[in-house]
Motif scaffolding. Structure first.
Motif, mmCIF file in Angstrom:
data_model
loop_
_atom_site.group_PDB
_atom_site.id
_atom_site.type_symbol
_atom_site.label_atom_id
_atom_site.label_comp_id
_atom_site.label_asym_id
_atom_site.label_seq_id
_atom_site.Cartn_x
_atom_site.Cartn_y
_atom_site.Cartn_z
ATOM 1 N N ALA A 1 2.541 -8.419 -11.777
ATOM 2 C CA ALA A 1 2.033 -9.916 -11.965
ATOM 3 C C ALA A 1 0.578 -9.917 -12.217
ATOM 4 C CB ALA A 1 2.511 -10.652 -10.550
ATOM 5 N N ILE A 2 -0.194 -9.114 -11.791
ATOM 6 C CA ILE A 2 -1.572 -9.083 -11.926
ATOM 7 C C ILE A 2 -1.915 -9.359 -13.424
ATOM 8 C CG2 ILE A 2 -3.889 -7.703 -12.102
ATOM 9 C CD1 ILE A 2 -2.998 -6.558 -9.326
ATOM 10 N N LEU B 1 -0.852 -12.637 -14.828
ATOM 11 C CA LEU B 1 -1.638 -13.588 -14.550
ATOM 12 C C LEU B 1 -2.959 -13.669 -15.452
ATOM 13 C CD1 LEU B 1 -1.825 -13.737 -10.708
ATOM 14 C CD2 LEU B 1 -0.740 -15.334 -12.095
ATOM 15 N N SER C 1 -1.486 -15.198 -18.962
ATOM 16 C CA SER C 1 -0.808 -16.573 -18.738
ATOM 17 C C SER C 1 -1.831 -17.698 -19.228
ATOM 18 C CB SER C 1 -0.292 -16.808 -17.497
ATOM 19 O OG SER C 1 0.507 -17.869 -17.290
ATOM 20 N N GLY D 1 3.735 -12.706 -18.861
ATOM 21 C CA GLY D 1 2.787 -13.603 -18.391
ATOM 22 C C GLY D 1 2.256 -14.496 -19.879
ATOM 23 N N SER E 1 5.083 -16.505 -20.765
ATOM 24 C CA SER E 1 5.141 -17.743 -19.698
ATOM 25 C C SER E 1 4.475 -18.969 -19.928
ATOM 26 C CB SER E 1 5.063 -17.193 -18.394
ATOM 27 O OG SER E 1 4.938 -18.044 -17.365
ATOM 28 N N ILE F 1 5.035 -15.039 -9.003
ATOM 29 C CA ILE F 1 3.711 -15.060 -8.985
ATOM 30 C C ILE F 1 3.054 -15.636 -10.358
ATOM 31 C CG2 ILE F 1 1.568 -13.639 -8.897
ATOM 32 C CD1 ILE F 1 3.331 -11.668 -7.058
ATOM 33 N N ILE F 2 3.654 -15.171 -11.359
ATOM 34 C CA ILE F 2 3.141 -15.545 -12.847
ATOM 35 C C ILE F 2 3.197 -17.135 -12.953
ATOM 36 C CG2 ILE F 2 3.617 -15.221 -15.163
ATOM 37 C CD1 ILE F 2 4.191 -12.489 -14.736
ATOM 38 N N SER G 1 3.767 -19.522 -10.877
ATOM 39 C CA SER G 1 2.708 -20.153 -9.746
ATOM 40 C C SER G 1 1.238 -20.317 -10.402
ATOM 41 C CB SER G 1 2.631 -19.484 -8.413
ATOM 42 O OG SER G 1 3.902 -19.510 -7.771
ATOM 43 N N GLY G 2 0.884 -19.108 -10.946
ATOM 44 C CA GLY G 2 -0.609 -19.251 -11.554
ATOM 45 C C GLY G 2 -0.268 -20.170 -12.676
ATOM 46 N N GLY G 3 0.636 -20.071 -13.616
ATOM 47 C CA GLY G 3 0.563 -20.787 -14.643
ATOM 48 C C GLY G 3 0.773 -22.387 -14.305
#
Length: 255
Positions: free
Chosen positions: A61-62, A65, A68, A147, A150, A186-187, A189-191
């Protein structure tokens, strides 16, 4: 997502494009919120059942993110027609891969016959993955690609993460699905947050759509033991192929 750990954006973006007539750049953030909410609940359930490999999910996920926002930035600057055609090409690839994978499973054909063991091996004595450089590189590239796609298309990236985990780890299927949901949560949510900051987010559409996705995920998880399997995957693949044809046609016509 509840049945396979993937598929949220594959269906949600075309629905938003065809039913609500949203361009891909506006449909993607709505899709990402739905994926974030539904995948987040699925990931928490997986964590509770101790089948989610949270270190692998966090590591992937890091890099997701990091890439993304680049995908989101690019989607806001590309015309809608090329994005539709790119999305349709992605769906063509997904549908063919899913159908072939299901065909191999039905006929007992191994996925990677004759290839060396995966770099990420699960140590049953410790209940953890054994990390090394090839393992980290494979997960890093998979997470980054998920990411980027996404952000660009609003697809979540589960169709990248699930086959990557199948290829590069020896995790059981239920653990792969749970770990994929963790990465997606996680991805996505960040997007979603990045889209909200840039002003490309419609909460009035996203809120009820996300609620529906959450209900669908819970139903899918409840029925997964009865409905999931290669035959269902083939049906899903054929449906995805049909959606791809429709999106490609819409993109060619410039609609």
């Amino acid at each position: 997502m509840g049945l396979t750990g993937a598929g949220g954006g594959i269906l949600s973006v075309p629905l938003l494009v065809f039913v609500l007539q949203l361009p891909v750049a506006e449909a993607a953030p709505v899709s990402l919120l739905a994926i974030a909410l539904a995948a987040g609940v699925g990931a928490l359930l997986g964590l509770k059942n101790k089948i989610l490999r949270y270190k692998a999910a966090g590591f992937m996920a890091i890099f997701g993110l990091l890439l993304s926002p680049i995908g989101i930035w690019l989607s806001q600057r590309l015309p809608n027609a090329p994005l539709l055609m790119l999305f349709s090409c992605t769906l063509f690839y997904i549908s063919i891969r899913l159908y072939r994978q299901a065909y191999k499973e039905i006929h007992g054909i191994p996925d990677f016959d004759g290839k060396p063991p995966p770099p990420c091996l699960f140590d049953t004595s410790r209940g953890k993955l054994t990390w090394n450089i090839p393992c980290a590189r494979a997960l890093m590239l998979s997470g980054g690609m998920a990411g980027f796609l996404s952000g660009l298309l609003g697809v979540g990236g589960g169709f990248v993460i699930v086959p990557s985990l199948k290829r590069y780890t020896d995790l059981p299927a239920h653990s792969i699905v749970a770990t994929s949901l963790g990465v997606l949560a996680i991805i996505a949510s960040g997007g979603t947050l990045f889209s909200a900051v840039t002003g490309m987010f419609n909460i009035w559409i996203a809120a009820p759509f996300s609620l529906g996705a959450l209900v669908g995920l819970l139903i899918g998880r409840a029925l997964s033991n009865k409905l999931s399997g290669p035959k269902l995957q083939q049906i899903f693949a054929l449906m995805t192929f049909g959606v791809a044809i429709s999106l490609f046609t819409k993109g060619v016509l410039g609609a």
